[in-house]
Write an enzyme that holds these catalytic residues in place. Structure first.
Site, PDB file in Angstrom:
ATOM      1  N   LYS A  67       0.823  -1.213   0.000  1.00 33.38           N
ATOM      2  CA  LYS A  67       0.000   0.000   0.000  1.00 33.38           C
ATOM      3  C   LYS A  67       0.857   1.262   0.000  1.00 33.38           C
ATOM      4  CE  LYS A  67      -2.363  -0.833   3.764  1.00 33.38           C
ATOM      5  NZ  LYS A  67      -1.768  -2.136   4.145  1.00 33.38           N
ATOM      6  N   ARG A 119      -9.682   0.821   8.648  1.00 32.08           N
ATOM      7  CA  ARG A 119      -9.297  -0.558   8.908  1.00 32.08           C
ATOM      8  C   ARG A 119     -10.340  -1.285   9.751  1.00 32.08           C
ATOM      9  NH1 ARG A 119      -3.196   0.334   8.483  1.00 32.08           N
ATOM     10  NH2 ARG A 119      -2.164  -1.563   9.116  1.00 32.08           N
ATOM     11  N   ARG A 171      11.472  -7.436   5.457  1.00 36.27           N
ATOM     12  CA  ARG A 171      11.483  -6.013   5.093  1.00 36.27           C
ATOM     13  C   ARG A 171      12.414  -5.202   5.990  1.00 36.27           C
ATOM     14  NH1 ARG A 171       5.835  -2.699   4.914  1.00 36.27           N
ATOM     15  NH2 ARG A 171       5.650  -3.128   7.141  1.00 36.27           N
ATOM     16  N   ARG A 225      11.415  -3.024  11.258  1.00 35.50           N
ATOM     17  CA  ARG A 225      10.379  -2.422  12.099  1.00 35.50           C
ATOM     18  C   ARG A 225      10.059  -3.385  13.227  1.00 35.50           C
ATOM     19  NH1 ARG A 225       5.410  -0.294   8.379  1.00 35.50           N
ATOM     20  NH2 ARG A 225       4.257  -1.261  10.085  1.00 35.50           N
ATOM     21  N   ARG A 268      -0.677  -9.435  13.060  1.00 36.26           N
ATOM     22  CA  ARG A 268      -1.213  -8.303  12.291  1.00 36.26           C
ATOM     23  C   ARG A 268      -2.114  -8.795  11.160  1.00 36.26           C
ATOM     24  NH1 ARG A 268       4.005  -5.576  10.545  1.00 36.26           N
ATOM     25  NH2 ARG A 268       2.721  -4.112   9.376  1.00 36.26           N
TER      26      ARG A 268
HETATM   27  P1  AMP Z   1       0.904   0.219   8.812  1.00 32.94           P
HETATM   28  O1  AMP Z   1       2.165   0.990   8.585  1.00 32.94           O
HETATM   29  O2  AMP Z   1      -0.220   0.688   7.948  1.00 32.94           O
HETATM   30  O3  AMP Z   1       1.121  -1.264   8.746  1.00 32.94           O
HETATM   31  O4  AMP Z   1       0.426   0.550  10.323  1.00 32.94           O
HETATM   32  C1  AMP Z   1       1.277   0.241  11.410  1.00 32.94           C
HETATM   33  C2  AMP Z   1       0.461   0.171  12.690  1.00 32.94           C
HETATM   34  O5  AMP Z   1      -0.173   1.442  12.936  1.00 32.94           O
HETATM   35  C3  AMP Z   1      -0.689  -0.825  12.671  1.00 32.94           C
HETATM   36  O6  AMP Z   1      -0.263  -2.141  12.968  1.00 32.94           O
HETATM   37  C4  AMP Z   1      -1.588  -0.254  13.766  1.00 32.94           C
HETATM   38  O7  AMP Z   1      -1.071  -0.505  15.058  1.00 32.94           O
HETATM   39  C5  AMP Z   1      -1.459   1.248  13.514  1.00 32.94           C
HETATM   40  N1  AMP Z   1      -2.488   1.694  12.540  1.00 32.94           N
HETATM   41  C6  AMP Z   1      -2.284   2.163  11.273  1.00 32.94           C
HETATM   42  N2  AMP Z   1      -3.456   2.483  10.685  1.00 32.94           N
HETATM   43  C7  AMP Z   1      -4.426   2.213  11.601  1.00 32.94           C
HETATM   44  C8  AMP Z   1      -5.849   2.309  11.596  1.00 32.94           C
HETATM   45  N3  AMP Z   1      -6.528   2.760  10.524  1.00 32.94           N
HETATM   46  N4  AMP Z   1      -6.524   1.937  12.731  1.00 32.94           N
HETATM   47  C9  AMP Z   1      -5.870   1.505  13.818  1.00 32.94           C
HETATM   48  N5  AMP Z   1      -4.520   1.364  13.879  1.00 32.94           N
HETATM   49  C10 AMP Z   1      -3.803   1.716  12.787  1.00 32.94           C
END
Ligand code: AMP
Length: 156
Positions: free
Chosen positions: A13, A88, A127, A138, A149
């Site tokens: 994404k 989400r 990654r 990360r 996740r």
């Molecule tokens: P990402 O980089 O999109 O994988 O997001 C990393 C982390 O940020 C996720 O595992 C969640 O803990 C938090 N996060 C990101 N977007 C959301 C969302 N829309 N709702 C809740 N937590 C989020």
């Protein structure tokens, strides 16, 4: 154009968001990036979010929704945006719908990236991201957290 990009962690994404938003001339808004910037900046929001992020859980809806509403109210998002990583949950989607309705706006399209589960685990576990010029993994890309996740993504 008002675009939502959906897809599991590791689907690409972030990469696609940059390309598509660049072509459309709209800001790419990544909730994950905003949370990470707050964690590194040591803000109150970052401190709250970190606990959930480290566990691979979603940050609670009320925190996330308030943050996105603030971001969408900024001038650069008035003419359009691409959301990466939001909504989400069903509650977030409903909130987005009503915020847009209040502004007399609607989404132009939703794109869903579909990737095989084993490939997602392979990508995420291998990654590295660049932080201060150094490659690091990360915290939430450790194999146990990656599986969790993905479960959370499918459940929500
Ligand atoms: P990402 O980089 O999109 O994988 O997001 C990393 C982390 O940020 C996720 O595992 C969640 O803990 C938090 N996060 C990101 N977007 C959301 C969302 N829309 N709702 C809740 N937590 C989020």
């Amino acid at each position: 154009m008002r675009v939502v990009l959906l897809g599991p962690p590791g689907a690409g994404k972030g990469t696609q968001a940059q390309i598509i938003a660049g072509r459309l001339g709209v800001p790419a808004i990544s909730t994950g990036d905003i949370f990470r910037a707050n964690v590194s900046g040591g803000t109150e929001l970052g401190t709250k979010a970190k606990v959930y992020m480290d566990a691979g859980d979603l940050v609670p809806d009320e925190i996330t929704v308030a943050m996105v509403s603030d971001r969408l109210a900024e001038p650069d998002a008035k003419a359009g945006f691409l959301l990466d990583g939001f909504p989400r949950t069903i509650a977030q989607a409903e909130q987005l719908r009503s915020s847009l309705a209040d502004l007399g706006q609607r989404l132009s399209c939703v794109l869903e990236l579909v990737v095989d589960e084993d490939e997602l685990v392979r990508r995420l576990s291998g990654r590295v991201v660049i932080v201060d010029g150094k490659p690091v993994q990360r915290d939430d890309d450790k194999p146990e957290t990656v599986r969790h996740r993905l479960e959370v993504y499918h459940a929500q």
